[in-house]
Write a protein that holds these residues in place. Structure first.
Motif, PDB file in Angstrom:
ATOM      1  N   UNK A  94       0.735  -1.259   0.092  1.00 42.92           N
ATOM      2  CA  UNK A  94      -0.017   0.014   0.066  1.00 42.92           C
ATOM      3  C   UNK A  94       0.757   1.067  -0.037  1.00 42.92           C
ATOM      4  N   UNK A  95       2.004   1.145   0.711  1.00 49.49           N
ATOM      5  CA  UNK A  95       2.956   2.450   0.765  1.00 49.49           C
ATOM      6  C   UNK A  95       3.736   2.421  -0.371  1.00 49.49           C
ATOM      7  N   UNK A  96       4.026   1.349  -1.081  1.00 47.30           N
ATOM      8  CA  UNK A  96       4.316   1.410  -2.689  1.00 47.30           C
ATOM      9  C   UNK A  96       3.338   2.029  -3.476  1.00 47.30           C
ATOM     10  N   UNK A  97       2.395   1.486  -3.188  1.00 44.71           N
ATOM     11  CA  UNK A  97       1.265   2.145  -4.335  1.00 44.71           C
ATOM     12  C   UNK A  97       1.274   3.672  -4.132  1.00 44.71           C
ATOM     13  N   UNK A  98       1.295   4.099  -3.065  1.00 40.16           N
ATOM     14  CA  UNK A  98       1.164   5.680  -2.836  1.00 40.16           C
ATOM     15  C   UNK A  98       2.302   6.216  -3.354  1.00 40.16           C
ATOM     16  N   UNK A  99       3.333   5.652  -3.134  1.00 43.39           N
ATOM     17  CA  UNK A  99       4.632   6.391  -3.554  1.00 43.39           C
ATOM     18  C   UNK A  99       4.551   6.383  -5.284  1.00 43.39           C
ATOM     19  N   UNK A 100       4.457   5.288  -5.835  1.00 41.54           N
ATOM     20  CA  UNK A 100       4.515   5.272  -7.165  1.00 41.54           C
ATOM     21  C   UNK A 100       3.530   6.113  -7.957  1.00 41.54           C
TER      22      UNK A 100
ATOM     23  N   UNK B 123      -0.190  -1.863 -11.172  1.00 39.40           N
ATOM     24  CA  UNK B 123      -0.131  -2.081  -9.761  1.00 39.40           C
ATOM     25  C   UNK B 123      -0.713  -3.382  -9.247  1.00 39.40           C
ATOM     26  N   UNK B 124      -0.022  -4.694  -8.883  1.00 39.74           N
ATOM     27  CA  UNK B 124      -0.614  -5.879  -8.717  1.00 39.74           C
ATOM     28  C   UNK B 124      -1.470  -5.683  -7.428  1.00 39.74           C
ATOM     29  N   UNK B 125      -2.487  -6.230  -7.325  1.00 41.22           N
ATOM     30  CA  UNK B 125      -3.419  -6.500  -5.981  1.00 41.22           C
ATOM     31  C   UNK B 125      -2.605  -7.387  -4.799  1.00 41.22           C
TER      32      UNK B 125
END
Length: 258
Positions: free
Chosen positions: A27-33, A45-47
């Protein structure tokens, strides 16, 4: 001379990795991306429910005798090939981000998390043995047939008949899931020509790419998942289930691991 067509892939041997700790870190990686790469295709972005290690890809049927034979072979694995099953529990974590070809970071399609931990060597041996066993049974597609043609992703990482190892990795970003059709696309835009017509227009399937250079550097030492117990080996059906929790792959059969 006619081209030999690759077999249609339908299933894969999998070690599922979904866990609460992985949920938080991804979730943190998703926000950063989405912050670092404006316009990044969110579908790439893979679930968390899909995160896994692929040990081999399969060309079976959807509900016929080959699928049943493959699942039966998995369920009988401890009896038919007991030397394959590890004697003691395996633990593995995920740390850092990588690509198969680090020279193409500015034009990336797939980024994955690396496995780490004290049991990585044992896990690699287990993965290689499982994959070779199912190649010999005729269920896993040998890399010499599929030829690892998606080396920049898509989890086509089956070893060939020679003793090449399974490329253990957990894909977290994959633009294949954000592909789209566009009209009048030129050959330098990437993607494969598709015989799809709407009116009189010809369409091409476009697979977007992105610059992963900064992302790989920023997360090179990030622990996405502390070493956790690898508790099952499964045969999964390709194609995510469309459910509210983000999906995941349908497990056709699995065996518990020590």
């Amino acid at each position: 001379m006619s081209r030999i067509r690759s077999p249609q892939l339908t299933h894969f041997l999998s070690i599922p990795l979904a866990s609460p700790s992985l949920t938080a870190s991804l979730s943190a990686l998703r926000r950063d991306v989405l912050t670092t790469l404006p316009g990044f295709p969110i579908k790439a972005i893979r679930p968390v429910a899909t995160i896994h290690l692929t040990l081999g890809v399969m060309a079976l049927d959807t509900a016929g005798p080959r699928l049943k034979a493959a699942t039966d072979a998995l369920l009988r694995l401890a009896d038919s090939a007991p030397d394959i099953i590890p004697d003691t529990p395996l633990q593995v974590g995920l740390r850092g981000l990588s690509m198969f070809d680090e020279s193409t970071t500015s034009n990336a399609n797939v980024v994955f998390a690396n496995v780490y931990g004290d049991d990585v060597t044992r896990l690699q041996e287990f993965a290689n043995r499982v994959s070779r066993h199912f190649i010999e049974l005729g269920f896993v597609v040998d890399a010499s047939v599929k030829n690892n043609e998606n080396k920049n992703g898509d989890d086509i990482t089956t070893p060939g008949a020679e003793n090449e190892g399974v490329a253990l990795h957990a894909t977290v970003l994959n633009t294949r899931y954000a592909s789209y059709f566009a009209s009048g696309a030129s050959s330098n835009e990437g993607g494969e020509p598709v015989d799809r017509k709407k009116g009189k227009k010809k369409y091409r399937k476009i697979r977007p790419s992105f610059d992963a250079t900064e992302l790989l550097a920023k997360f090179q030492n990030t622990v996405f998942m502390e070493p956790m117990h690898i508790d099952k080996l499964a045969i999964c059906k390709m194609g995510e289930r469309k459910v509210e929790d983000g999906g995941g792959y349908e497990i056709m059969a699995y065996i518990p691991l020590p």
